[in-house]
Design a protein around this motif. Structure first.
Motif, PDB file in Angstrom:
ATOM      1  N   LEU A 280      55.690   3.941  22.798  1.00 41.87           N
ATOM      2  CA  LEU A 280      55.314   2.964  21.774  1.00 41.87           C
ATOM      3  C   LEU A 280      55.347   1.537  22.314  1.00 41.87           C
ATOM      4  N   LEU A 281      56.172   1.305  23.335  1.00 45.15           N
ATOM      5  CA  LEU A 281      56.257  -0.034  23.922  1.00 45.15           C
ATOM      6  C   LEU A 281      55.031  -0.374  24.763  1.00 45.15           C
ATOM      7  N   LEU A 282      54.123   0.598  24.913  1.00 45.19           N
ATOM      8  CA  LEU A 282      52.870   0.330  25.625  1.00 45.19           C
ATOM      9  C   LEU A 282      51.821  -0.305  24.704  1.00 45.19           C
ATOM     10  N   LEU A 283      52.073  -0.315  23.401  1.00 44.20           N
ATOM     11  CA  LEU A 283      51.098  -0.903  22.478  1.00 44.20           C
ATOM     12  C   LEU A 283      50.835  -2.380  22.767  1.00 44.20           C
ATOM     13  N   PRO A 284      51.875  -3.205  23.064  1.00 49.66           N
ATOM     14  CA  PRO A 284      51.580  -4.597  23.452  1.00 49.66           C
ATOM     15  C   PRO A 284      50.731  -4.682  24.722  1.00 49.66           C
ATOM     16  N   VAL A 285      50.884  -3.705  25.604  1.00 54.31           N
ATOM     17  CA  VAL A 285      50.064  -3.668  26.817  1.00 54.31           C
ATOM     18  C   VAL A 285      48.598  -3.491  26.440  1.00 54.31           C
ATOM     19  N   PHE A 286      48.327  -2.605  25.484  1.00 57.42           N
ATOM     20  CA  PHE A 286      46.955  -2.387  25.031  1.00 57.42           C
ATOM     21  C   PHE A 286      46.362  -3.665  24.433  1.00 57.42           C
ATOM     22  N   VAL A 287      47.172  -4.380  23.665  1.00 56.34           N
ATOM     23  CA  VAL A 287      46.698  -5.628  23.044  1.00 56.34           C
ATOM     24  C   VAL A 287      46.316  -6.646  24.118  1.00 56.34           C
ATOM     25  N   LEU A 288      47.164  -6.787  25.126  1.00 53.82           N
ATOM     26  CA  LEU A 288      46.887  -7.752  26.198  1.00 53.82           C
ATOM     27  C   LEU A 288      45.683  -7.325  27.029  1.00 53.82           C
ATOM     28  N   LEU A 289      45.523  -6.025  27.249  1.00 54.74           N
ATOM     29  CA  LEU A 289      44.351  -5.548  27.981  1.00 54.74           C
ATOM     30  C   LEU A 289      43.067  -5.895  27.227  1.00 54.74           C
ATOM     31  N   MET A 290      43.086  -5.694  25.906  1.00 57.76           N
ATOM     32  CA  MET A 290      41.900  -6.029  25.126  1.00 57.76           C
ATOM     33  C   MET A 290      41.628  -7.529  25.166  1.00 57.76           C
ATOM     34  N   LEU A 291      42.674  -8.341  25.076  1.00 60.15           N
ATOM     35  CA  LEU A 291      42.495  -9.793  25.161  1.00 60.15           C
ATOM     36  C   LEU A 291      41.901 -10.193  26.511  1.00 60.15           C
ATOM     37  N   SER A 292      42.356  -9.546  27.574  1.00 59.94           N
ATOM     38  CA  SER A 292      41.820  -9.872  28.905  1.00 59.94           C
ATOM     39  C   SER A 292      40.326  -9.582  28.967  1.00 59.94           C
ATOM     40  N   HIS A 293      39.892  -8.505  28.322  1.00 61.20           N
ATOM     41  CA  HIS A 293      38.462  -8.168  28.314  1.00 61.20           C
ATOM     42  C   HIS A 293      37.675  -9.157  27.460  1.00 61.20           C
ATOM     43  N   VAL A 294      38.285  -9.633  26.386  1.00 55.64           N
ATOM     44  CA  VAL A 294      37.620 -10.646  25.561  1.00 55.64           C
ATOM     45  C   VAL A 294      37.414 -11.927  26.365  1.00 55.64           C
ATOM     46  N   PHE A 295      38.445 -12.364  27.086  1.00 59.34           N
ATOM     47  CA  PHE A 295      38.322 -13.570  27.903  1.00 59.34           C
ATOM     48  C   PHE A 295      37.290 -13.384  29.016  1.00 59.34           C
ATOM     49  N   ARG A 296      37.243 -12.185  29.605  1.00 58.96           N
ATOM     50  CA  ARG A 296      36.243 -11.926  30.646  1.00 58.96           C
ATOM     51  C   ARG A 296      34.835 -11.965  30.049  1.00 58.96           C
ATOM     52  N   SER A 297      34.681 -11.442  28.838  1.00 55.69           N
ATOM     53  CA  SER A 297      33.374 -11.461  28.181  1.00 55.69           C
ATOM     54  C   SER A 297      32.947 -12.885  27.843  1.00 55.69           C
ATOM     55  N   LEU A 298      33.901 -13.712  27.392  1.00 51.17           N
ATOM     56  CA  LEU A 298      33.601 -15.118  27.120  1.00 51.17           C
ATOM     57  C   LEU A 298      33.154 -15.833  28.387  1.00 51.17           C
ATOM     58  N   ARG A 299      33.804 -15.518  29.485  1.00 45.36           N
ATOM     59  CA  ARG A 299      33.447 -16.125  30.765  1.00 45.36           C
ATOM     60  C   ARG A 299      32.067 -15.676  31.222  1.00 45.36           C
ATOM     61  N   TRP A 300      31.776 -14.389  31.018  1.00 45.72           N
ATOM     62  CA  TRP A 300      30.463 -13.855  31.389  1.00 45.72           C
ATOM     63  C   TRP A 300      29.365 -14.508  30.554  1.00 45.72           C
ATOM     64  N   LYS A 301      29.637 -14.711  29.280  1.00 46.81           N
ATOM     65  CA  LYS A 301      28.669 -15.365  28.395  1.00 46.81           C
ATOM     66  C   LYS A 301      28.356 -16.776  28.900  1.00 46.81           C
ATOM     67  N   GLN A 302      29.367 -17.459  29.398  1.00 47.87           N
ATOM     68  CA  GLN A 302      29.150 -18.798  29.949  1.00 47.87           C
ATOM     69  C   GLN A 302      28.233 -18.775  31.161  1.00 47.87           C
ATOM     70  N   LEU A 303      28.316 -17.725  31.955  1.00 49.70           N
ATOM     71  CA  LEU A 303      27.470 -17.619  33.142  1.00 49.70           C
ATOM     72  C   LEU A 303      26.027 -17.265  32.787  1.00 49.70           C
ATOM     73  N   ILE A 304      25.846 -16.573  31.674  1.00 52.01           N
ATOM     74  CA  ILE A 304      24.506 -16.144  31.282  1.00 52.01           C
ATOM     75  C   ILE A 304      23.737 -17.271  30.581  1.00 52.01           C
ATOM     76  N   GLU A 305      24.411 -18.069  29.792  1.00 55.33           N
ATOM     77  CA  GLU A 305      23.747 -19.083  28.976  1.00 55.33           C
ATOM     78  C   GLU A 305      22.931 -20.105  29.767  1.00 55.33           C
ATOM     79  N   PRO A 306      23.375 -20.579  30.951  1.00 56.18           N
ATOM     80  CA  PRO A 306      22.551 -21.538  31.691  1.00 56.18           C
ATOM     81  C   PRO A 306      21.187 -20.996  32.104  1.00 56.18           C
ATOM     82  N   MET A 307      21.000 -19.679  32.088  1.00 51.36           N
ATOM     83  CA  MET A 307      19.712 -19.088  32.453  1.00 51.36           C
ATOM     84  C   MET A 307      18.773 -18.991  31.251  1.00 51.36           C
TER      85      MET A 307
END
Length: 301
Positions: free
Chosen positions: A11-38
């Protein structure tokens, strides 16, 4: 090892899942920044779903997930594939630089432990050391196969479609140089720092799932992240290599080899379950959204 896994506090792995999802959200935001200038503006949710689906693909084919996530966005939003791949190359090059910085931070923060480990690794291996399965030849063979496939495909493309290769390289260049056209470079850096912070804290919080590792420090989390990242690079999804890398990392902190290997498998399994569940859901969602979008387009026409 099995006993340690049996008594783990999952059950203590649940915070790990939350942080993993947040990391993917931040990576997606960063990817969106790279796509927009095109000149493209795909929704963040689609980028996140494509990213999670791509990670699911990486479990079976190293780096194959990068092509998968680009293909999904290309089909959904009609963005040239070669331009998206160019943004991925930029993203990975930047991540490699961050990994080097992480290595330097570990070197200075954990110099005594790391220097002893490197000396033992290079000049002396204890007789009781339990060596895992050798990954040298599988990695070499896989590398040769990948290089041969790239050479073969490149030669076929050059012979059949000379202009196509030129178009591909032009798209790569535009995607790669998209970082030079960013409007919010500090925001890009902020997303990067937050993403890597999520990686570090998710690895460290995973230590609390086992009684034998709950006393490890945040600095140990840095070492485990660095070692585990190298393990993920070596094999599809880091299978076998990731647990062995974690085992070697926690051994620096006087954690027994059996416990270290059990902890490595625990972290790997938690990431595997996360990617399998959310990657599958993401693929279903983005596929349904694509079909609904096509239906609305046809009805509007």
């Amino acid at each position: 090892m099995l006993g340690a896994l049996k008594h783990a506090r999952y059950l203590l792995l649940l915070p790990v899942f939350v942080l993993l999802m947040l990391s993917h959200v931040f990576r997606s935001l960063r990817w969106k920044q790279l796509i927009e200038p095109m000149g493209y503006n795909p929704p963040l949710f689609d980028l996140l779903c494509a990213l999670l689906t791509g990670y699911l693909g990486n479990e079976f084919l190293p780096r194959g997930g990068e092509i998968i996530r680009c293909t999904l966005i290309t089909r959904r939003h009609k963005i040239p594939l070669e331009k998206l791949i160019g943004t991925i190359i930029t993203e990975r090059a930047f991540d490699f630089f961050c990994l080097l910085l992480l290595g330097l931070a570990i070197f200075f923060l954990q110099y005594d432990l790391v220097s002893v480990y490197v000396q033992n690794l290079l000049f002396h291996r204890p007789a009781h050391h339990t060596q895992g399965p050798s990954l040298r030849w599988p990695v070499i063979v896989a590398g040769i196969v990948v290089i041969a496939a790239i050479v073969f495909l490149t030669r076929r493309i050059v012979k059949t479609k000379p202009g196509f290769l030129k178009k591909i390289f032009k798209g790569f260049k535009e995607g790669f140089l998209s970082i030079m056209k960013l409007k919010g470079r500090w925001l890009f850096m902020t997303y990067t720092v937050l993403m890597w912070a999520c990686y570090v804290f998710s690895t460290w919080l995973g230590c609390f799932a086992m009684q034998e590792t709950e006393g490890l420090s945040l600095s140990a989390g840095l070492v485990m992240l660095f070692a585990g990242t190298l393990g993920i690079i070596l094999t599809p999804g880091g299978i076998a290599a990731y647990p062995l890398a974690i085992q070697s990392a926690v051994k620096l902190y006087n954690i027994g080899e059996d416990i270290g290997l059990a902890f490595g498998w625990l972290l790997w399994l938690s990431q595997f379950v996360f990617i399998t569940v959310f990657g599958t859901l993401a693929y279903i969602v983005i596929t349904v959204r694509k079909r609904n979008y096509e239906k609305h387009s046809l009805s509007g026409a």
